[in-house]
Structures are given as C-alpha cells and as structure tokens.
Enzyme design. Structure first.
Site, mmCIF file in Angstrom:
data_model
loop_
_atom_site.group_PDB
_atom_site.id
_atom_site.type_symbol
_atom_site.label_atom_id
_atom_site.label_comp_id
_atom_site.label_asym_id
_atom_site.label_seq_id
_atom_site.Cartn_x
_atom_site.Cartn_y
_atom_site.Cartn_z
ATOM 1 N N ARG A 169 1.094 -0.898 0.286
ATOM 2 C CA ARG A 169 -0.164 0.199 -0.066
ATOM 3 C C ARG A 169 0.916 1.056 -0.123
ATOM 4 N NH1 ARG A 169 -3.224 -3.299 3.366
ATOM 5 N NH2 ARG A 169 -4.979 -4.658 2.791
ATOM 6 N N LYS A 180 2.974 11.602 -10.914
ATOM 7 C CA LYS A 180 2.101 10.953 -11.491
ATOM 8 C C LYS A 180 3.495 9.358 -12.110
ATOM 9 C CE LYS A 180 -1.021 14.245 -14.223
ATOM 10 N NZ LYS A 180 -0.723 14.618 -15.854
ATOM 11 N N GLU A 234 9.413 19.754 -23.956
ATOM 12 C CA GLU A 234 9.121 19.801 -23.013
ATOM 13 C C GLU A 234 9.703 21.175 -22.462
ATOM 14 O OE1 GLU A 234 6.512 18.088 -22.136
ATOM 15 O OE2 GLU A 234 6.949 15.967 -23.228
ATOM 16 N N LYS A 260 7.156 24.084 -12.314
ATOM 17 C CA LYS A 260 5.999 22.092 -12.631
ATOM 18 C C LYS A 260 5.824 22.432 -10.631
ATOM 19 C CE LYS A 260 5.277 17.131 -13.528
ATOM 20 N NZ LYS A 260 5.213 16.483 -13.918
ATOM 21 N N GLU A 284 -4.977 17.395 -10.531
ATOM 22 C CA GLU A 284 -5.230 18.493 -11.868
ATOM 23 C C GLU A 284 -6.659 17.810 -12.095
ATOM 24 O OE1 GLU A 284 -3.098 16.353 -15.230
ATOM 25 O OE2 GLU A 284 -4.564 16.684 -16.855
ATOM 26 N N ARG A 290 -3.440 22.356 -13.093
ATOM 27 C CA ARG A 290 -1.922 21.400 -13.779
ATOM 28 C C ARG A 290 -2.366 20.884 -15.092
ATOM 29 N NH1 ARG A 290 0.349 16.033 -10.534
ATOM 30 N NH2 ARG A 290 2.090 15.733 -12.316
ATOM 31 N N ASN A 333 -0.154 20.827 -20.209
ATOM 32 C CA ASN A 333 0.181 19.627 -21.420
ATOM 33 C C ASN A 333 -0.365 20.383 -22.817
ATOM 34 O OD1 ASN A 333 -0.347 17.239 -19.943
ATOM 35 N ND2 ASN A 333 -3.189 17.934 -19.570
ATOM 36 N N HIS A 351 -0.071 18.822 -26.042
ATOM 37 C CA HIS A 351 -0.558 17.425 -26.217
ATOM 38 C C HIS A 351 -1.256 17.346 -26.307
ATOM 39 C CE1 HIS A 351 3.365 18.153 -23.332
ATOM 40 N NE2 HIS A 351 2.966 16.815 -22.534
ATOM 41 N N HIS A 400 -0.519 13.767 -28.690
ATOM 42 C CA HIS A 400 -0.634 12.640 -28.718
ATOM 43 C C HIS A 400 -1.482 12.169 -30.266
ATOM 44 C CE1 HIS A 400 -1.073 13.249 -23.622
ATOM 45 N NE2 HIS A 400 0.185 12.743 -24.505
ATOM 46 N N HIS A 452 7.599 10.979 -27.303
ATOM 47 C CA HIS A 452 6.948 12.079 -27.612
ATOM 48 C C HIS A 452 7.555 13.292 -27.794
ATOM 49 C CE1 HIS A 452 3.846 13.100 -24.425
ATOM 50 N NE2 HIS A 452 5.346 14.127 -23.835
#
Ligand code: NAD
Ligand code: GLY
Length: 363
Positions: free
Chosen positions: A122, A144, A186, A228, A238, A242, A246, A249, A253, A266
C-alpha cells in the site's frame, strides 16, 4: 569550477520533498540523505542505463542493503508485466514497508518504479533519479506514475509523490541526440506556456543548451522544476491548473497515435503540437503572429519537427477525441494569450482545429 547545485522544494502538506539539480550528484555519499530512511533499497533501472550509472549509484548507498531490478528498455515494456517484475523483486528480496525504491532511468523506468512503489504494501517510498532531459524536467516531479494498457498510454496508474528527486545533469552527456532534443520540446513548453522570462532565456542560451553545457542544463532543469512544483502545489490531482502542463499535448498525442507510437518520440510530437497550439491561438485572436513565430523559431533551432506527420485533419481530429484529456465529450486545448500565459479552452470548433492542421500540412 562546477556550477553549484540547486534545490527546489515541493511543499505538499505532509509530503514535502526536494528536487536537487546539479552535476556529478550520483556517487556522492550524501546525495540520498533526505530520501532514504530505512536500510533496504531496490534500484529499478533498465538494460541501457544500468551499465552506465548503476555502479556509481551503488557507491552512494553506503552500507544499505541494495537489490537491483533490471528491466528491458523501451516504452513497449511499460506494462503490467514490467510492473509485476518490480513487485516480484520487492517480494523476493523480502522488502518491508520501510524499503525505498530508487528509479534510475528515463520516464519509462520512473513511471513504472513509481507505480510499483505506490502499490507495494500500500505504498513505499520512491526516490526518482531521472537520467533523460524529459524525465528531469517533467516525469520525475509531481507524482504521476503508471503503465500502459493495450487500450491506451498511461491508462493504469496512481498519484504517488517521490520522497526525493535527484536530477544529475551529468547523466545527460550519454543521452542520444534525438532523445535530448525531444526533452528540449518540454523545456520550451514551460517557457512558452508559463514563464515568459524563461522563454527569453532559452532564446538567448540556445547554443549552450544544444552543447549541453552544465550551467545551462542546471538553470533549465531547475526553472522547469520550479514551474512544475508551483503548479503541482496548486493542483496536485489535475482538477484544473495542472492541465496547463499539457501545452501541445492534445495535438501531440494525436500525432504520436497517427504514427503508431513508434516513429515519433513524445517530445517530437509535443514540439509540432506546441506549434499547432500557437497557430490555433493566433487564429482565434489570442496570440500575436510575432509571438507564434518566436515559438516556431526556437523549436526550429532545437531541430524539432515543425509540422504534423503525414495524415488528414479528419484522422487527427478523430484521434484527439479519443484522448484522455477529453472530458464530457469536449476536447480540451491549452491555448496561449501571450508568451508564458496559457489557458485551457474546451469550446474550440472542429473547423478551426482542422483549418490550422490543413494549413500546417500544406506543401
Ligand atoms: P525513456 O525512459 O524511454 O528514455 C529514452 C531512452 O533513453 C531509453 O532508451 C533509455 O534507456 C535511454 N536513456 C535514459 N537515460 C539515458 C542516459 N543518461 N544515457 C543514455 N541513454 C539513456 O523515455 P523518456 O522520454 O525519458 O520518458 C518517456 C516516458 O515518460 C513515457 O512513458 C511518458 O508517458 C512518461 N512521462 C511521464 C510523466 C509524468 O508526469 N509521470 C511526464 C512526462 C512523460
Ligand atoms: N506531464 C504533465 C503532468 O505531470 O501533469
């Protein structure tokens, strides 16, 4: 003389941690002092990064009991099987709740090791030691974690903040050129979307960045992590702000998906996506043509793709509709009001999106 290290605190209530950015950090005995509390450590790395940095990292661990889990290299191994291999290692080495997982590698290793740490008993501590530019400026900070599913990228995961992040820019010397440039996309994202002064700085330091000069890398990685950290403090899960991380993105994507996830990196897709987001912002009357051009010119100097891959606007639009960022059936775009001033829009018409895609693809 080497450039001094920088420390960026991420002051989340009850889970404060520090991002240390510097040169030659791995190997120093004191480097893990804040992040590793117990005696047991599992280092997770891959077959490319392990031979380069594992021995040096072990030197920093003193008398701690360190086991190693070496994964195959590649995004295609960022799966539940990879996750299971890490859990198996933790179990086989009889690690308890006070164990620490150290993720040594790029974003793929960091996301998988972070997710395994989030789930094992956990939740055990994870220390991120990112070795790609993308992982140093983005993936290692903010909590993340996760793995891919055949149905989509990063579909399985959890938020699990690291206990410490150690970004040693010396590791970037061995990064292949293409991967390094993809990371620069980025870096541009932070300047263009959130910090105009940082964007100016990048324009003035392009050559130093391309030459991977230590002082420029420490400055760039630190400023990205500061941006960040600020956003993660305001919106860890998010729910709002947040999403500004992106920028580029939604388009990016779709470009990655249209090319089967194995032709464009990416960051390359994000570069073309940032240009599309800037063009869309310009078309909708938010951004000046001059500012959109500055963004294009900087990405060009970094040698990144400037237009979408071959494909029709209709196909890209269909792919965008399937993206994780779609909420209640509405596509969300991060747009620009000015350099460094981004906002989320969910009311952009398909016609406007298709129009900028067609314009950018026109010969
Ligand atoms: P990656 O981890 O696949 O690394 C790229 C390549 O560089 C790999 O072959 C790797 O083995 C190699 N490499 C790594 N460090 C090296 C070094 N110092 N020298 C030589 N080779 C080295 O890719 P990435 O771009 O770092 O990360 C991409 C992943 O990150 C994706 O899975 C993406 O979903 C994830 N990501 C996560 C977040 C987040 O917030 N968690 C944010 C952005 C991206
Ligand atoms: N990479 C975007 C985020 O961490 O939210």
């Amino acid at each position: 003389m080497s450039t001094p290290s920088r420390k960026i605190p991420v002051d989340l209530p009850g889970r404060t941690y520090e991002v240390t950015v510097g040169a030659g950090l791995i190997g120093r005995e004191d480097c893990f002092a804040p992040g590793i509390l117990g005696e047991d450590v599992l280092i997770v790395t891959n077959e490319t990064v392990g031979p380069l940095y594992l021995d040096r990292l072990r030197q920093s661990l003193g008398s701690r009991r360190a086991a190693v889990c070496i994964l195959p290299d590649g995004e295609r191994f960022k799966t539940l099987e990879g996750f299971s291999a890490i859990i198996d290692s933790l179990v086989e080495n009889r690690m308890h709740r006070d164990a620490t997982v150290i993720a040594l590698g790029g974003g793929v290793v960091g996301d998988m090791a972070g997710f395994a740490a989030a789930c094992y008993q956990r939740g055990v501590a994870v220390v991120q030691v990112p070795t790609t530019l993308l992982a140093q400026v983005d993936a290692s900070v903010g909590g993340k974690t996760g793995v891919n599913h055949p149905g989509g990228k990063n579909l399985i995961g959890a938020f699990h903040q690291p206990a410490q992040v150690l970004a040693d820019v010396t590791t970037l010397r061995t990064l292949p050129d293409r991967e390094y440039r993809a990371g620069l996309a980025e870096v541009v994202k932070y300047g263009a979307g959130l910090d105009p002064g940082f964007f100016d700085w990048q324009e003035q330091n392009t050559e130093a960045l391309l030459a991977r000069q230590e002082h420029a890398l420490i400055e760039a990685v630190s400023r990205c992590c500061e941006c960040k950290a600020g956003i993660v403090l305001e919106d860890e899960k998010e729910a709002g702000r947040r999403a500004l991380l992106n920028l580029g993105h939604t388009f990016g994507h779709a470009f990655e998906a249209a090319t089967g996830f194995d032709q464009w990196l990416h960051g390359e897709a994000v570069a073309a996506g940032i240009i599309m987001a800037a063009r869309l912002s310009e078309k909708l009357g938010h951004l000046s043509a001059g500012e959109a051009e500055r963004i294009r010119a900087l990405l060009d100097r970094f040698g990144l793709p400037l237009s979408p891959p071959p494909g029709s606007a209709t196909v890209f639009l269909d792919l965008m509709r399937m993206d994780k960022k779609v909420t209640s059936g509405r596509m969300r775009f991060v747009l620009l009001r000015a350099l460094g001033e981004s906002f989320v829009a969910d009311d952009v018409s398909d016609r406007d999106v298709a129009s900028v895609l067609r314009q950018a693809s026109a010969p």
